[in-house]
Design a protein around this motif. Sequence first.
Motif, mmCIF file in Angstrom:
data_model
loop_
_atom_site.group_PDB
_atom_site.id
_atom_site.type_symbol
_atom_site.label_atom_id
_atom_site.label_comp_id
_atom_site.label_asym_id
_atom_site.label_seq_id
_atom_site.Cartn_x
_atom_site.Cartn_y
_atom_site.Cartn_z
ATOM 1 N N PHE A 6 14.594 -70.668 -41.204
ATOM 2 C CA PHE A 6 15.266 -71.937 -40.931
ATOM 3 C C PHE A 6 14.652 -72.994 -41.821
ATOM 4 O O PHE A 6 13.438 -73.028 -41.998
ATOM 5 C CB PHE A 6 15.118 -72.350 -39.463
ATOM 6 N N GLU A 7 15.473 -73.852 -42.355
ATOM 7 C CA GLU A 7 15.008 -74.917 -43.233
ATOM 8 C C GLU A 7 15.691 -76.220 -42.849
ATOM 9 O O GLU A 7 16.915 -76.282 -42.729
ATOM 10 C CB GLU A 7 15.332 -74.577 -44.699
ATOM 11 N N SER A 73 -1.473 -82.083 -35.240
ATOM 12 C CA SER A 73 -0.019 -82.068 -35.089
ATOM 13 C C SER A 73 0.636 -82.578 -36.368
ATOM 14 O O SER A 73 1.598 -81.977 -36.870
ATOM 15 C CB SER A 73 0.405 -82.926 -33.898
ATOM 16 N N GLY A 74 0.111 -83.662 -36.901
ATOM 17 C CA GLY A 74 0.645 -84.208 -38.142
ATOM 18 C C GLY A 74 0.531 -83.233 -39.302
ATOM 19 O O GLY A 74 1.463 -83.096 -40.101
ATOM 20 N N GLN A 75 -0.583 -82.531 -39.388
ATOM 21 C CA GLN A 75 -0.762 -81.559 -40.466
ATOM 22 C C GLN A 75 0.256 -80.426 -40.362
ATOM 23 O O GLN A 75 0.830 -79.995 -41.367
ATOM 24 C CB GLN A 75 -2.170 -80.978 -40.441
ATOM 25 N N LYS A 76 0.486 -79.943 -39.142
ATOM 26 C CA LYS A 76 1.444 -78.850 -38.961
ATOM 27 C C LYS A 76 2.877 -79.320 -39.223
ATOM 28 O O LYS A 76 3.676 -78.598 -39.809
ATOM 29 C CB LYS A 76 1.309 -78.244 -37.576
ATOM 30 N N LEU A 77 3.193 -80.532 -38.782
ATOM 31 C CA LEU A 77 4.528 -81.055 -39.034
ATOM 32 C C LEU A 77 4.737 -81.350 -40.517
ATOM 33 O O LEU A 77 5.859 -81.216 -41.026
ATOM 34 C CB LEU A 77 4.786 -82.299 -38.187
ATOM 35 N N THR A 81 7.706 -79.992 -44.442
ATOM 36 C CA THR A 81 8.255 -80.566 -45.670
ATOM 37 C C THR A 81 7.834 -79.784 -46.903
ATOM 38 O O THR A 81 8.382 -80.007 -47.979
ATOM 39 C CB THR A 81 7.821 -82.036 -45.831
ATOM 40 N N GLN A 82 6.864 -78.896 -46.765
ATOM 41 C CA GLN A 82 6.340 -78.143 -47.903
ATOM 42 C C GLN A 82 6.777 -76.688 -47.924
ATOM 43 O O GLN A 82 6.621 -76.024 -48.941
ATOM 44 C CB GLN A 82 4.801 -78.195 -47.882
ATOM 45 N N SER A 83 7.301 -76.178 -46.824
ATOM 46 C CA SER A 83 7.616 -74.753 -46.739
ATOM 47 C C SER A 83 9.101 -74.503 -46.958
ATOM 48 O O SER A 83 9.925 -75.412 -46.889
ATOM 49 C CB SER A 83 7.196 -74.194 -45.379
ATOM 50 N N LEU A 88 10.674 -73.735 -38.440
ATOM 51 C CA LEU A 88 10.586 -73.649 -36.974
ATOM 52 C C LEU A 88 9.177 -73.290 -36.519
ATOM 53 O O LEU A 88 8.685 -73.831 -35.529
ATOM 54 C CB LEU A 88 11.590 -72.643 -36.423
ATOM 55 N N ARG A 89 8.528 -72.402 -37.234
ATOM 56 C CA ARG A 89 7.157 -72.029 -36.880
ATOM 57 C C ARG A 89 6.233 -73.245 -36.972
ATOM 58 O O ARG A 89 5.412 -73.488 -36.087
ATOM 59 C CB ARG A 89 6.659 -70.907 -37.788
#
Length: 120
Positions: A6-7, A73-77, A81-83, A88-89
Amino acid sequence: MDDPQFEFTPRQDVEFRELVAKEKLAAIAIAVLITLKLVSRAGSLGTAGWQQILFSTASFIAGMYSCYALFCSGQKLYKITQSNGKDLRHLFGGLQQLENFFAAIALAILFDIIPAFLAH
């Protein structure tokens, strides 16, 4: 079993970047407030009872962990934008850390309030 792909759209990526910036700013602001509270109470902790010291320490630790969880949380979110295809993960990872933030900040507030009730 493969993870479903998912993107998010580029516009949604911009929204996530804005959310991440706000989360980091909030984490820094909360950490500063917690530190200022600790510094302002440092003089009175010498005359405080062991229960007040215990709850103040627990409140400080929970508060600082809440800042850490919000930052994570910010790092994971931001990874959204980079993947490509793993959004979704990263979204659910960021939401898990946001859940940890809310639980920790609630505990920090609770531990800060309890000594007032014990004093009466």
